[in-house]
Design a protein around this motif. Structure first.
Motif, PDB file in Angstrom:
ATOM      1  N   ASN A  42       1.000  -1.137   0.060  1.00 46.32           N
ATOM      2  CA  ASN A  42       0.042  -0.103   0.030  1.00 46.32           C
ATOM      3  C   ASN A  42       1.053   1.316   0.050  1.00 46.32           C
ATOM      4  O   ASN A  42       1.720   1.459   0.735  1.00 46.32           O
ATOM      5  CB  ASN A  42      -0.944   0.009   1.298  1.00 46.32           C
ATOM      6  CG  ASN A  42      -1.766   1.084   1.286  1.00 46.32           C
ATOM      7  OD1 ASN A  42      -1.237   2.571   1.550  1.00 46.32           O
ATOM      8  ND2 ASN A  42      -2.878   1.091   1.217  1.00 46.32           N
ATOM      9  N   ARG A  43       0.714   2.105  -1.045  1.00 40.38           N
ATOM     10  CA  ARG A  43       1.558   3.371  -1.114  1.00 40.38           C
ATOM     11  C   ARG A  43       1.578   4.149   0.135  1.00 40.38           C
ATOM     12  O   ARG A  43       2.891   4.661   0.560  1.00 40.38           O
ATOM     13  CB  ARG A  43       1.336   4.105  -2.506  1.00 40.38           C
ATOM     14  CG  ARG A  43       2.162   5.087  -2.924  1.00 40.38           C
ATOM     15  CD  ARG A  43       1.879   5.826  -4.068  1.00 40.38           C
ATOM     16  NE  ARG A  43       2.970   6.622  -4.681  1.00 40.38           N
ATOM     17  CZ  ARG A  43       3.940   6.192  -4.967  1.00 40.38           C
ATOM     18  NH1 ARG A  43       4.118   4.807  -5.218  1.00 40.38           N
ATOM     19  NH2 ARG A  43       4.766   7.281  -5.535  1.00 40.38           N
ATOM     20  N   GLU A  47       5.100   4.824   2.438  1.00 41.61           N
ATOM     21  CA  GLU A  47       5.368   5.892   2.416  1.00 41.61           C
ATOM     22  C   GLU A  47       5.610   6.470   4.160  1.00 41.61           C
ATOM     23  O   GLU A  47       6.667   6.934   4.314  1.00 41.61           O
ATOM     24  CB  GLU A  47       4.616   7.224   1.935  1.00 41.61           C
ATOM     25  CG  GLU A  47       4.591   7.241   0.273  1.00 41.61           C
ATOM     26  CD  GLU A  47       3.673   8.085  -0.308  1.00 41.61           C
ATOM     27  OE1 GLU A  47       2.621   8.676   0.333  1.00 41.61           O
ATOM     28  OE2 GLU A  47       3.834   8.237  -1.430  1.00 41.61           O
ATOM     29  N   GLU A  48       4.588   6.091   4.782  1.00 39.28           N
ATOM     30  CA  GLU A  48       4.551   6.342   6.388  1.00 39.28           C
ATOM     31  C   GLU A  48       5.470   5.520   6.973  1.00 39.28           C
ATOM     32  O   GLU A  48       6.299   5.991   7.851  1.00 39.28           O
ATOM     33  CB  GLU A  48       3.179   5.816   6.962  1.00 39.28           C
ATOM     34  CG  GLU A  48       3.016   6.139   8.208  1.00 39.28           C
ATOM     35  CD  GLU A  48       1.849   5.859   8.792  1.00 39.28           C
ATOM     36  OE1 GLU A  48       1.678   5.546  10.050  1.00 39.28           O
ATOM     37  OE2 GLU A  48       0.742   6.040   8.362  1.00 39.28           O
ATOM     38  N   MET A  49       5.828   4.098   6.588  1.00 39.45           N
ATOM     39  CA  MET A  49       6.867   3.183   6.990  1.00 39.45           C
ATOM     40  C   MET A  49       8.164   3.587   6.684  1.00 39.45           C
ATOM     41  O   MET A  49       9.208   3.593   7.556  1.00 39.45           O
ATOM     42  CB  MET A  49       6.345   1.720   6.746  1.00 39.45           C
ATOM     43  CG  MET A  49       7.336   0.730   7.594  1.00 39.45           C
ATOM     44  SD  MET A  49       7.087   0.986   9.142  1.00 39.45           S
ATOM     45  CE  MET A  49       5.448   0.727   9.706  1.00 39.45           C
ATOM     46  N   SER A  95      -1.900  -7.180  -4.612  1.00 36.55           N
ATOM     47  CA  SER A  95      -0.780  -6.826  -5.523  1.00 36.55           C
ATOM     48  C   SER A  95      -0.546  -5.407  -5.411  1.00 36.55           C
ATOM     49  O   SER A  95      -1.217  -4.508  -5.468  1.00 36.55           O
ATOM     50  CB  SER A  95      -1.407  -7.254  -6.887  1.00 36.55           C
ATOM     51  OG  SER A  95      -2.378  -6.395  -7.234  1.00 36.55           O
ATOM     52  N   THR A  96       0.871  -5.306  -6.029  1.00 37.52           N
ATOM     53  CA  THR A  96       1.050  -3.830  -6.032  1.00 37.52           C
ATOM     54  C   THR A  96       1.246  -3.390  -7.337  1.00 37.52           C
ATOM     55  O   THR A  96       1.577  -4.219  -8.241  1.00 37.52           O
ATOM     56  CB  THR A  96       2.619  -3.894  -5.520  1.00 37.52           C
ATOM     57  OG1 THR A  96       3.509  -4.301  -6.464  1.00 37.52           O
ATOM     58  CG2 THR A  96       2.829  -4.144  -4.202  1.00 37.52           C
ATOM     59  N   ASP A  97       1.051  -1.968  -7.693  1.00 36.82           N
ATOM     60  CA  ASP A  97       1.070  -1.493  -9.041  1.00 36.82           C
ATOM     61  C   ASP A  97       2.079  -0.309  -9.023  1.00 36.82           C
ATOM     62  O   ASP A  97       2.430   0.155 -10.217  1.00 36.82           O
ATOM     63  CB  ASP A  97      -0.238  -0.759  -9.583  1.00 36.82           C
ATOM     64  CG  ASP A  97      -1.166  -2.014  -9.595  1.00 36.82           C
ATOM     65  OD1 ASP A  97      -0.991  -3.235 -10.251  1.00 36.82           O
ATOM     66  OD2 ASP A  97      -2.488  -1.739  -9.246  1.00 36.82           O
ATOM     67  N   ASP A  98       2.355   0.104  -7.662  1.00 36.02           N
ATOM     68  CA  ASP A  98       3.500   1.481  -7.631  1.00 36.02           C
ATOM     69  C   ASP A  98       4.794   0.930  -7.377  1.00 36.02           C
ATOM     70  O   ASP A  98       5.469   2.181  -6.912  1.00 36.02           O
ATOM     71  CB  ASP A  98       2.647   2.151  -6.674  1.00 36.02           C
ATOM     72  CG  ASP A  98       1.199   2.709  -7.089  1.00 36.02           C
ATOM     73  OD1 ASP A  98       1.074   2.873  -8.394  1.00 36.02           O
ATOM     74  OD2 ASP A  98       0.537   2.779  -6.128  1.00 36.02           O
ATOM     75  N   VAL A  99       5.338  -0.222  -7.152  1.00 41.85           N
ATOM     76  CA  VAL A  99       6.621  -0.315  -6.762  1.00 41.85           C
ATOM     77  C   VAL A  99       7.301   0.113  -7.865  1.00 41.85           C
ATOM     78  O   VAL A  99       7.442  -0.168  -8.982  1.00 41.85           O
ATOM     79  CB  VAL A  99       6.794  -1.928  -6.612  1.00 41.85           C
ATOM     80  CG1 VAL A  99       8.178  -2.162  -6.620  1.00 41.85           C
ATOM     81  CG2 VAL A  99       6.042  -2.523  -5.446  1.00 41.85           C
TER      82      VAL A  99
END
Length: 188
Positions: A42-43, A47-49, A95-99
């Motif tokens: 999750n984008r 970002e937070e992590m 699934s990721t789309d933004d990696v």
């Protein structure tokens, strides 16, 4: 040379010149975000992590002894933070789309994949890997970490790291082959 550069900035920060930490953040932000993104899927959470990982690294900088590379130490913080967050939330991975894969992906020699499609093909294949295999590939090939450094990040033995990296590489190759077959069918 990178190790010396990192130590230079770390010593400046430890001496009270905190503005030098921005150089460390700038140098490692993409890879820290990529690790967080792959684990958290999750984008916004990634970002937070990533931000929390840098804060934790900053606050713990006095504990960094310099016996290992700074990047290894930072990646371990990031990986542990993300795994802790996943356990805390008991998230189901999607699934990721933004990696984002670094530009080094384009420098890999992958015969049979047109040069202009290599980075896209690698990203698509890596997206299909489980997070532990993704992390191994990312650290070894894109961050050029040694087996020893990766074993420190993942807390695997060096021999287990080698085995898992071999399997991840083999799986990535299989996925790339399947993607290329699918691409050929769509072209024809």
């Amino acid at each position: 040379m990178e190790q010396k550069d990192d130590i230079y900035y770390i010593e400046k920060v430890k001496a009270g010149q905190t503005n030098y930490f921005s150089y460390i953040v700038e140098r490692y932000q993409d890879i820290v975000f990529s690790i967080a993104m792959k684990v958290l899927k999750n984008r916004e959470d990634a970002e937070e992590m990533a931000q929390e990982s840098f804060i934790k690294a900053y606050k713990s900088l006095h504990t960094f002894k310099g016996t290992a590379k700074f990047s290894t130490w930072l990646y371990r913080i990031t990986y542990n933070n993300c795994i802790s967050e996943v356990r805390k939330r008991k998230m189901h991975f999607a699934s990721t789309d933004d990696v984002q894969i670094a530009d080094e992906a384009e420098e890999m020699n992958l015969d049979g994949i047109p040069e202009e499609n290599r980075a896209q093909a690698i990203k698509a294949a890596m997206d299909k890997l489980p997070e532990d295999e993704y992390t191994l590939i990312l650290l070894y090939y894109f961050e050029e970490q040694s087996i020893e450094e990766i074993s420190k990040v993942t807390k695997l033995s060096e021999s287990n790291t080698k085995v898992k990296l071999f399997r991840a590489r083999k799986k990535l190759y299989t996925i790339l082959n399947e993607l290329m077959k699918d691409e050929l069918y769509t072209i024809l």
